[in-house]
Design a protein around this motif. Sequence first.
Motif, PDB file in Angstrom:
ATOM      1  N   ILE A  11       0.842  -1.202   0.000  1.00 56.88           N
ATOM      2  CA  ILE A  11       0.000   0.000   0.000  1.00 56.88           C
ATOM      3  C   ILE A  11       0.875   1.250   0.000  1.00 56.88           C
ATOM      4  CG2 ILE A  11      -1.638   1.354   1.366  1.00 56.88           C
ATOM      5  CD1 ILE A  11      -2.876  -1.373   2.243  1.00 56.88           C
ATOM      6  N   LEU A  12       1.903   1.265   0.842  1.00 62.42           N
ATOM      7  CA  LEU A  12       2.785   2.437   0.914  1.00 62.42           C
ATOM      8  C   LEU A  12       3.547   2.656  -0.389  1.00 62.42           C
ATOM      9  CD1 LEU A  12       4.113   2.171   4.561  1.00 62.42           C
ATOM     10  CD2 LEU A  12       2.371   3.722   3.657  1.00 62.42           C
ATOM     11  N   LEU A  13       3.986   1.587  -1.019  1.00 59.11           N
ATOM     12  CA  LEU A  13       4.693   1.720  -2.291  1.00 59.11           C
ATOM     13  C   LEU A  13       3.755   2.215  -3.388  1.00 59.11           C
ATOM     14  CD1 LEU A  13       6.982  -1.435  -2.166  1.00 59.11           C
ATOM     15  CD2 LEU A  13       7.688   0.963  -1.956  1.00 59.11           C
ATOM     16  N   ALA A  14       2.506   1.737  -3.386  1.00 59.78           N
ATOM     17  CA  ALA A  14       1.523   2.222  -4.363  1.00 59.78           C
ATOM     18  C   ALA A  14       1.225   3.694  -4.113  1.00 59.78           C
ATOM     19  CB  ALA A  14       0.245   1.393  -4.286  1.00 59.78           C
ATOM     20  N   LEU A  15       1.158   4.086  -2.851  1.00 59.08           N
ATOM     21  CA  LEU A  15       0.930   5.488  -2.498  1.00 59.08           C
ATOM     22  C   LEU A  15       2.127   6.343  -2.906  1.00 59.08           C
ATOM     23  CD1 LEU A  15      -1.216   7.245  -1.160  1.00 59.08           C
ATOM     24  CD2 LEU A  15      -0.089   6.837   1.017  1.00 59.08           C
ATOM     25  N   ASP A  16       3.323   5.788  -2.825  1.00 60.68           N
ATOM     26  CA  ASP A  16       4.519   6.505  -3.274  1.00 60.68           C
ATOM     27  C   ASP A  16       4.463   6.733  -4.787  1.00 60.68           C
ATOM     28  OD1 ASP A  16       7.139   7.652  -2.710  1.00 60.68           O
ATOM     29  OD2 ASP A  16       7.960   5.926  -3.782  1.00 60.68           O
ATOM     30  N   ASP A  17       3.927   5.748  -5.525  1.00 60.06           N
ATOM     31  CA  ASP A  17       3.777   5.895  -6.976  1.00 60.06           C
ATOM     32  C   ASP A  17       2.763   6.984  -7.320  1.00 60.06           C
ATOM     33  OD1 ASP A  17       5.592   3.894  -7.579  1.00 60.06           O
ATOM     34  OD2 ASP A  17       4.054   2.336  -7.760  1.00 60.06           O
ATOM     35  N   ASP A  20      -1.447  11.179  -4.566  1.00 56.99           N
ATOM     36  CA  ASP A  20      -2.779  11.757  -4.432  1.00 56.99           C
ATOM     37  C   ASP A  20      -3.894  10.778  -4.795  1.00 56.99           C
ATOM     38  OD1 ASP A  20      -1.685  14.228  -3.656  1.00 56.99           O
ATOM     39  OD2 ASP A  20      -1.328  14.756  -5.750  1.00 56.99           O
ATOM     40  N   ALA A  21      -3.549   9.516  -4.984  1.00 54.13           N
ATOM     41  CA  ALA A  21      -4.546   8.527  -5.389  1.00 54.13           C
ATOM     42  C   ALA A  21      -5.544   8.275  -4.261  1.00 54.13           C
ATOM     43  CB  ALA A  21      -3.861   7.213  -5.775  1.00 54.13           C
ATOM     44  N   ALA A  23      -8.349   6.060  -2.136  1.00 54.48           N
ATOM     45  CA  ALA A  23      -8.308   4.664  -1.688  1.00 54.48           C
ATOM     46  C   ALA A  23      -8.866   3.712  -2.737  1.00 54.48           C
ATOM     47  CB  ALA A  23      -9.065   4.512  -0.370  1.00 54.48           C
ATOM     48  N   VAL A  24      -9.894   4.125  -3.459  1.00 51.97           N
ATOM     49  CA  VAL A  24     -10.491   3.242  -4.460  1.00 51.97           C
ATOM     50  C   VAL A  24      -9.504   2.931  -5.582  1.00 51.97           C
ATOM     51  CG1 VAL A  24     -11.595   5.075  -5.831  1.00 51.97           C
ATOM     52  CG2 VAL A  24     -12.592   2.786  -5.777  1.00 51.97           C
ATOM     53  N   VAL A  25      -8.683   3.903  -5.974  1.00 54.87           N
ATOM     54  CA  VAL A  25      -7.680   3.674  -7.029  1.00 54.87           C
ATOM     55  C   VAL A  25      -6.575   2.767  -6.502  1.00 54.87           C
ATOM     56  CG1 VAL A  25      -5.935   4.786  -8.476  1.00 54.87           C
ATOM     57  CG2 VAL A  25      -8.200   5.817  -8.235  1.00 54.87           C
ATOM     58  N   LEU A  26      -6.123   3.006  -5.271  1.00 51.47           N
ATOM     59  CA  LEU A  26      -5.105   2.132  -4.676  1.00 51.47           C
ATOM     60  C   LEU A  26      -5.635   0.704  -4.571  1.00 51.47           C
ATOM     61  CD1 LEU A  26      -3.771   4.460  -1.841  1.00 51.47           C
ATOM     62  CD2 LEU A  26      -2.643   3.911  -4.000  1.00 51.47           C
ATOM     63  N   ALA A  27      -6.890   0.555  -4.163  1.00 50.44           N
ATOM     64  CA  ALA A  27      -7.494  -0.774  -4.029  1.00 50.44           C
ATOM     65  C   ALA A  27      -7.515  -1.496  -5.368  1.00 50.44           C
ATOM     66  CB  ALA A  27      -8.906  -0.644  -3.461  1.00 50.44           C
ATOM     67  N   ARG A  28      -7.907  -0.782  -6.414  1.00 49.41           N
ATOM     68  CA  ARG A  28      -7.958  -1.377  -7.756  1.00 49.41           C
ATOM     69  C   ARG A  28      -6.553  -1.783  -8.208  1.00 49.41           C
ATOM     70  NH1 ARG A  28      -9.758   2.781 -10.894  1.00 49.41           N
ATOM     71  NH2 ARG A  28     -11.701   2.720  -9.742  1.00 49.41           N
ATOM     72  N   LEU A  50       3.207   7.089   8.319  1.00 53.04           N
ATOM     73  CA  LEU A  50       3.042   8.073   7.248  1.00 53.04           C
ATOM     74  C   LEU A  50       3.451   9.435   7.777  1.00 53.04           C
ATOM     75  CD1 LEU A  50      -0.430   7.080   5.755  1.00 53.04           C
ATOM     76  CD2 LEU A  50       1.810   6.736   4.730  1.00 53.04           C
ATOM     77  N   GLU A  51       4.304  10.104   7.051  1.00 54.51           N
ATOM     78  CA  GLU A  51       4.734  11.450   7.430  1.00 54.51           C
ATOM     79  C   GLU A  51       3.615  12.438   7.135  1.00 54.51           C
ATOM     80  OE1 GLU A  51       7.548  12.440   8.828  1.00 54.51           O
ATOM     81  OE2 GLU A  51       8.636  10.552   8.755  1.00 54.51           O
ATOM     82  N   PRO A  52       3.613  13.574   7.816  1.00 51.84           N
ATOM     83  CA  PRO A  52       2.592  14.584   7.510  1.00 51.84           C
ATOM     84  C   PRO A  52       2.798  15.171   6.113  1.00 51.84           C
ATOM     85  CG  PRO A  52       4.168  15.431   9.111  1.00 51.84           C
ATOM     86  CD  PRO A  52       4.500  13.981   8.903  1.00 51.84           C
ATOM     87  N   PHE A  53       1.732  15.744   5.572  1.00 45.55           N
ATOM     88  CA  PHE A  53       1.769  16.319   4.235  1.00 45.55           C
ATOM     89  C   PHE A  53       2.871  17.369   4.107  1.00 45.55           C
ATOM     90  CE2 PHE A  53       0.416  19.305   0.945  1.00 45.55           C
ATOM     91  CZ  PHE A  53       0.229  18.438  -0.108  1.00 45.55           C
ATOM     92  N   SER A  54       3.170  18.082   5.186  1.00 45.33           N
ATOM     93  CA  SER A  54       4.178  19.143   5.130  1.00 45.33           C
ATOM     94  C   SER A  54       5.556  18.627   4.731  1.00 45.33           C
ATOM     95  CB  SER A  54       4.262  19.880   6.470  1.00 45.33           C
ATOM     96  OG  SER A  54       4.675  18.996   7.493  1.00 45.33           O
ATOM     97  N   ARG A  55       5.834  17.324   4.888  1.00 44.05           N
ATOM     98  CA  ARG A  55       7.125  16.764   4.451  1.00 44.05           C
ATOM     99  C   ARG A  55       7.287  16.838   2.941  1.00 44.05           C
ATOM    100  NH1 ARG A  55      11.057  13.971   7.897  1.00 44.05           N
ATOM    101  NH2 ARG A  55      11.874  13.389   5.888  1.00 44.05           N
ATOM    102  N   ARG A  56       6.171  16.993   2.213  1.00 42.21           N
ATOM    103  CA  ARG A  56       6.219  17.065   0.748  1.00 42.21           C
ATOM    104  C   ARG A  56       6.544  18.463   0.250  1.00 42.21           C
ATOM    105  NH1 ARG A  56       0.890  14.467  -1.609  1.00 42.21           N
ATOM    106  NH2 ARG A  56       1.851  15.266  -3.491  1.00 42.21           N
TER     107      ARG A  56
END
Length: 190
Positions: A11-17, A20-21, A23-28, A50-56
């Motif tokens: 899940i974390l690697l898919a989120l890294d890819d 902004d995806a 949950a439904v897109v990650l699930a698919r 998960l780091e806070p959004f401010s890390r981005r």
Amino acid sequence: MTTLDPLDARILLALDDEPDAPAVVLARTLGISRNTVHARLQRLAREGALEPFSRRVPPAALGFELVAFVSLQLDQAAGDAALEGLAAIPEIVEMHATTGDGDVLVRVVARDTQDLYRLANAMLAVDGVVRAATSVSLAQVMPYRTRRAAGTRHRPAHHPARRPARRSGPGRACHLSVRQAQPQALCSPP
């Protein structure tokens, strides 16, 4: 911090890819239910995986063009109070307790060298800070990364009798697969 299981890592690697995806897109992408993704992401955020959004947000986007690393020597009697005083300085974006000559390594952001000079004096004015040694970053030659390290998590440590892990190089590309049961580094042949 939580220990990641293989599904958490996928899940974390898919989120890294796709940061902004939904949950439904990650699930698919992963072939699992949206509720599973949602519940896992909530747990990972709650447990600090998960780091806070401010890390981005890069400091330069906020007008802080200069990054420096400052090794601070602290008076051991004032350790915790000194750390609290340092944490109150907004331009200190990261602190690490270290071994060696310094007790704490801080990463600071500044608008320019004059601003860095002001920050250095502010750090030295904190009760318990004895000495500071500053190194200015000229360029970030490799950005912060965890993705490649994630691929080494399930690999055995190097053993002299074993062949070392393949490395990327000219003509080779390595990436992590999020569709595997366990994340792993995959390299194309040379």
